[in-house]
Scaffold this motif. Structure first.
Motif, PDB file in Angstrom:
ATOM      1  N   UNK A   1       0.823  -1.202   0.000  1.00  0.00           N
ATOM      2  CA  UNK A   1       0.000   0.000   0.000  1.00  0.00           C
ATOM      3  C   UNK A   1       0.861   1.258   0.000  1.00  0.00           C
ATOM      4  N   UNK A   2       1.915   1.270   0.819  1.00  0.00           N
ATOM      5  CA  UNK A   2       2.786   2.445   0.886  1.00  0.00           C
ATOM      6  C   UNK A   2       3.546   2.650  -0.421  1.00  0.00           C
ATOM      7  N   UNK A   3       4.085   1.579  -0.982  1.00  0.00           N
ATOM      8  CA  UNK A   3       4.878   1.708  -2.204  1.00  0.00           C
ATOM      9  C   UNK A   3       4.044   2.111  -3.401  1.00  0.00           C
ATOM     10  N   UNK A   4       2.887   1.470  -3.597  1.00  0.00           N
ATOM     11  CA  UNK A   4       2.048   1.815  -4.744  1.00  0.00           C
ATOM     12  C   UNK A   4       1.548   3.254  -4.651  1.00  0.00           C
ATOM     13  N   UNK A   5       1.177   3.677  -3.454  1.00  0.00           N
ATOM     14  CA  UNK A   5       0.685   5.048  -3.293  1.00  0.00           C
ATOM     15  C   UNK A   5       1.785   6.066  -3.546  1.00  0.00           C
ATOM     16  N   UNK A   6       2.974   5.818  -3.030  1.00  0.00           N
ATOM     17  CA  UNK A   6       4.077   6.753  -3.244  1.00  0.00           C
ATOM     18  C   UNK A   6       4.460   6.827  -4.715  1.00  0.00           C
ATOM     19  N   UNK A   7       4.490   5.677  -5.395  1.00  0.00           N
ATOM     20  CA  UNK A   7       4.811   5.689  -6.823  1.00  0.00           C
ATOM     21  C   UNK A   7       3.746   6.425  -7.626  1.00  0.00           C
ATOM     22  N   UNK A   8       2.481   6.306  -7.236  1.00  0.00           N
ATOM     23  CA  UNK A   8       1.404   6.978  -7.963  1.00  0.00           C
ATOM     24  C   UNK A   8       1.408   8.480  -7.723  1.00  0.00           C
ATOM     25  N   UNK A   9       1.861   8.905  -6.546  1.00  0.00           N
ATOM     26  CA  UNK A   9       1.829  10.325  -6.213  1.00  0.00           C
ATOM     27  C   UNK A   9       3.141  11.034  -6.506  1.00  0.00           C
ATOM     28  N   UNK A  10       4.135  10.319  -7.002  1.00  0.00           N
ATOM     29  CA  UNK A  10       5.467  10.906  -7.168  1.00  0.00           C
ATOM     30  C   UNK A  10       5.461  12.069  -8.145  1.00  0.00           C
ATOM     31  N   UNK A  11       4.704  11.952  -9.245  1.00  0.00           N
ATOM     32  CA  UNK A  11       4.705  13.016 -10.243  1.00  0.00           C
ATOM     33  C   UNK A  11       4.151  14.315  -9.670  1.00  0.00           C
ATOM     34  N   UNK A  12       3.140  14.228  -8.827  1.00  0.00           N
ATOM     35  CA  UNK A  12       2.515  15.439  -8.304  1.00  0.00           C
ATOM     36  C   UNK A  12       3.170  15.933  -7.025  1.00  0.00           C
ATOM     37  N   UNK A  13       3.882  15.053  -6.333  1.00  0.00           N
ATOM     38  CA  UNK A  13       4.599  15.470  -5.133  1.00  0.00           C
ATOM     39  C   UNK A  13       6.002  15.971  -5.434  1.00  0.00           C
ATOM     40  N   UNK A  14       6.544  15.595  -6.590  1.00  0.00           N
ATOM     41  CA  UNK A  14       7.938  15.905  -6.878  1.00  0.00           C
ATOM     42  C   UNK A  14       8.237  17.391  -6.892  1.00  0.00           C
ATOM     43  N   UNK A  15       7.406  18.184  -7.580  1.00  0.00           N
ATOM     44  CA  UNK A  15       7.693  19.617  -7.718  1.00  0.00           C
ATOM     45  C   UNK A  15       7.615  20.357  -6.384  1.00  0.00           C
ATOM     46  N   UNK A  16       6.524  20.232  -5.585  1.00  0.00           N
ATOM     47  CA  UNK A  16       6.519  20.948  -4.301  1.00  0.00           C
ATOM     48  C   UNK A  16       7.636  20.524  -3.353  1.00  0.00           C
ATOM     49  N   UNK A  17       7.938  19.227  -3.325  1.00  0.00           N
ATOM     50  CA  UNK A  17       9.021  18.775  -2.451  1.00  0.00           C
ATOM     51  C   UNK A  17      10.372  19.272  -2.947  1.00  0.00           C
ATOM     52  N   UNK A  18      10.572  19.315  -4.264  1.00  0.00           N
ATOM     53  CA  UNK A  18      11.838  19.811  -4.802  1.00  0.00           C
ATOM     54  C   UNK A  18      12.023  21.288  -4.495  1.00  0.00           C
ATOM     55  N   UNK A  19      10.962  22.068  -4.632  1.00  0.00           N
ATOM     56  CA  UNK A  19      11.058  23.499  -4.321  1.00  0.00           C
ATOM     57  C   UNK A  19      11.356  23.716  -2.846  1.00  0.00           C
ATOM     58  N   UNK A  20      10.648  23.003  -1.979  1.00  0.00           N
ATOM     59  CA  UNK A  20      10.894  23.154  -0.544  1.00  0.00           C
ATOM     60  C   UNK A  20      12.309  22.727  -0.181  1.00  0.00           C
ATOM     61  N   UNK A  21      12.793  21.634  -0.767  1.00  0.00           N
ATOM     62  CA  UNK A  21      14.156  21.172  -0.484  1.00  0.00           C
ATOM     63  C   UNK A  21      15.188  22.186  -0.950  1.00  0.00           C
ATOM     64  N   UNK A  22      14.978  22.774  -2.139  1.00  0.00           N
ATOM     65  CA  UNK A  22      15.924  23.767  -2.640  1.00  0.00           C
ATOM     66  C   UNK A  22      15.943  25.010  -1.758  1.00  0.00           C
ATOM     67  N   UNK A  23      14.772  25.445  -1.294  1.00  0.00           N
ATOM     68  CA  UNK A  23      14.718  26.626  -0.421  1.00  0.00           C
ATOM     69  C   UNK A  23      15.430  26.348   0.900  1.00  0.00           C
ATOM     70  N   UNK A  24      15.161  25.193   1.502  1.00  0.00           N
ATOM     71  CA  UNK A  24      15.807  24.851   2.773  1.00  0.00           C
ATOM     72  C   UNK A  24      17.323  24.723   2.587  1.00  0.00           C
ATOM     73  N   UNK A  25      17.753  24.112   1.476  1.00  0.00           N
ATOM     74  CA  UNK A  25      19.190  23.972   1.226  1.00  0.00           C
ATOM     75  C   UNK A  25      19.852  25.334   1.066  1.00  0.00           C
ATOM     76  N   UNK A  26      19.183  26.245   0.355  1.00  0.00           N
ATOM     77  CA  UNK A  26      19.751  27.587   0.176  1.00  0.00           C
ATOM     78  C   UNK A  26      19.840  28.333   1.506  1.00  0.00           C
TER      79      UNK A  26
END
Length: 379
Positions: free
Chosen positions: A263-288
């Protein structure tokens, strides 16, 4: 009149989104009006101050886009009613964009009112240069500057909404959970180019004379090759965030998984496309921010108050955008969750699957964010 009726039906999340948009717009408007006041006072550095307004302006536009995209999933009954009344995708998109623009316009208007009040011989000498006290204020200048905020937020909101899959009553298009070969291979040359530029800037025969690019906020001067190389490397790692999330989901569901991992793996794989951009932006801001804090701690330089406020605003918009995307995904998964509940799925299984997804996503973000910080050329 439509927006007044819409406000009467606001829920707590809608009100929080509206207030956050208006507050962020008010803060960005304060930055813009300060740049205008300094320009009127003739203190110099006008272009640099306007460029400092771009990051918070982009953050407000990003949050407006993500929040607007979540509206159809959060309020399917509202969208269904508009569709039944004859409103098409363009009309609904314009209405959602107008709601966002109204929030930005009200926040900007409050800041402009405060700006004009302070110019009426109320501000002390410490704010005289920031508000351009004693210098005539052209009427078109603040209006033109503050019109940028509703325009950017409205256009971002209108462009973010996806149709027809977000409209109730329309056949949903099949979701794509897999990444194409181009999307997987594109970040590789970008990362190599960034690493190559950094190695060139850090070569043994490099001199301090090449560090001709002065950074604001008390950061040390650097060379254009180092800064561009790090930017390319950070962009490549951000582009890989979504594919790495999908890979983590596939690894969780590998080799006859138990229901929890499946359940965890299938859900994460299905949501990766829509979660990728917000998480990438937040990670870049925190890293900066971590890079800036690390360099400031080494040099002992004081952080300007305006830079601190701007950093907090950008970080708040990134976090709010991620929260809006998570709420959108939960609204999309509500039918599946209801079906699992009817089948008698234990609540502990759903909670464990959510915790496992958070752990896997956190591992991916630690990898990409850690590499972003380590590759920073500021030493």
């Amino acid at each position: 009149m439509y927006y007044l009726r819409l406000a009467r039906g606001y829920r707590s999340l809608d009100l929080a989104r509206w207030l956050l948009t208006a507050t962020a717009a008010a803060v960005v408007a304060a930055f813009l009006l300060r740049a205008l006041g300094r320009a009127l006072h003739g203190t110099g550095g006008n272009l640099e101050r306007l460029l400092w307004c771009l990051p918070p302006l982009a953050a407000v536009g990003w949050f407006a886009a993500v929040a607007a995209r979540a509206v159809p999933a959060q309020h399917p009954e509202r969208v269904a009613g508009l569709t039944a009344a004859g409103a098409g995708p363009a009309r609904i998109r314009a209405l959602v964009a107008g709601e966002t623009a109204v929030a930005c316009a009200l926040g900007s208007a409050l800041t402009l009112l405060l700006f004009l009040i302070l110019r009426n011989d109320i501000a002390g000498p410490g704010l005289a240069a920031d508000i351009g006290m004693g210098v005539p204020l052209p009427a078109a200048a603040p209006v033109a500057l503050l019109a940028v905020l509703p325009l950017v937020a409205g256009v971002s909101a209108a462009a973010a909404i996806r149709f027809p899959e977000s409209l109730p009553g329309r056949p949903a298009e099949p979701g794509r959970h897999r990444y194409g070969a181009l999307r997987l291979l594109l970040p590789a040359p970008v990362l190599l180019a960034g690493a190559g530029l950094e190695l060139y800037g850090l070569r043994p025969d490099a001199t301090d004379a090449e560090r001709t690019l002065a950074l604001p906020g008390g950061l040390p001067a650097t060379s254009p090759a180092l800064l561009v190389g790090w930017a390319l490397a950070a962009l490549a790692l951000a582009l890989w965030t979504g594919p790495l999330l999908a890979l983590a989901g596939l690894l969780l569901a590998l080799r006859r998984p138990a229901p929890l991992r499946l359940l965890a793996g299938r859900t994460l794989a299905a949501q990766a496309r829509r979660l990728g951009a917000p998480l990438a932006v937040l990670t870049a801001v925190v890293a900066l921010l971590l890079v800036a804090w690390r360099d400031g701690a080494r040099t002992g330089a004081d952080v300007p108050a305006l830079n601190l406020v701007e950093s907090l605003l950008v970080l708040a918009c990134a976090i709010a955008a991620l929260a809006a995307r998570l709420h959108e995904l939960r609204a999309d998964r509500r039918p599946a969750l209801d079906a699992l509940d009817r089948l008698g799925t234990p609540p502990a299984l759903l909670t464990g699957a959510a915790a496992l997804r958070v752990l896997a996503a956190g591992s991916v973000l630690l990898l990409t964010g850690g590499l972003t910080v380590l590759l920073c050329p500021l030493r």
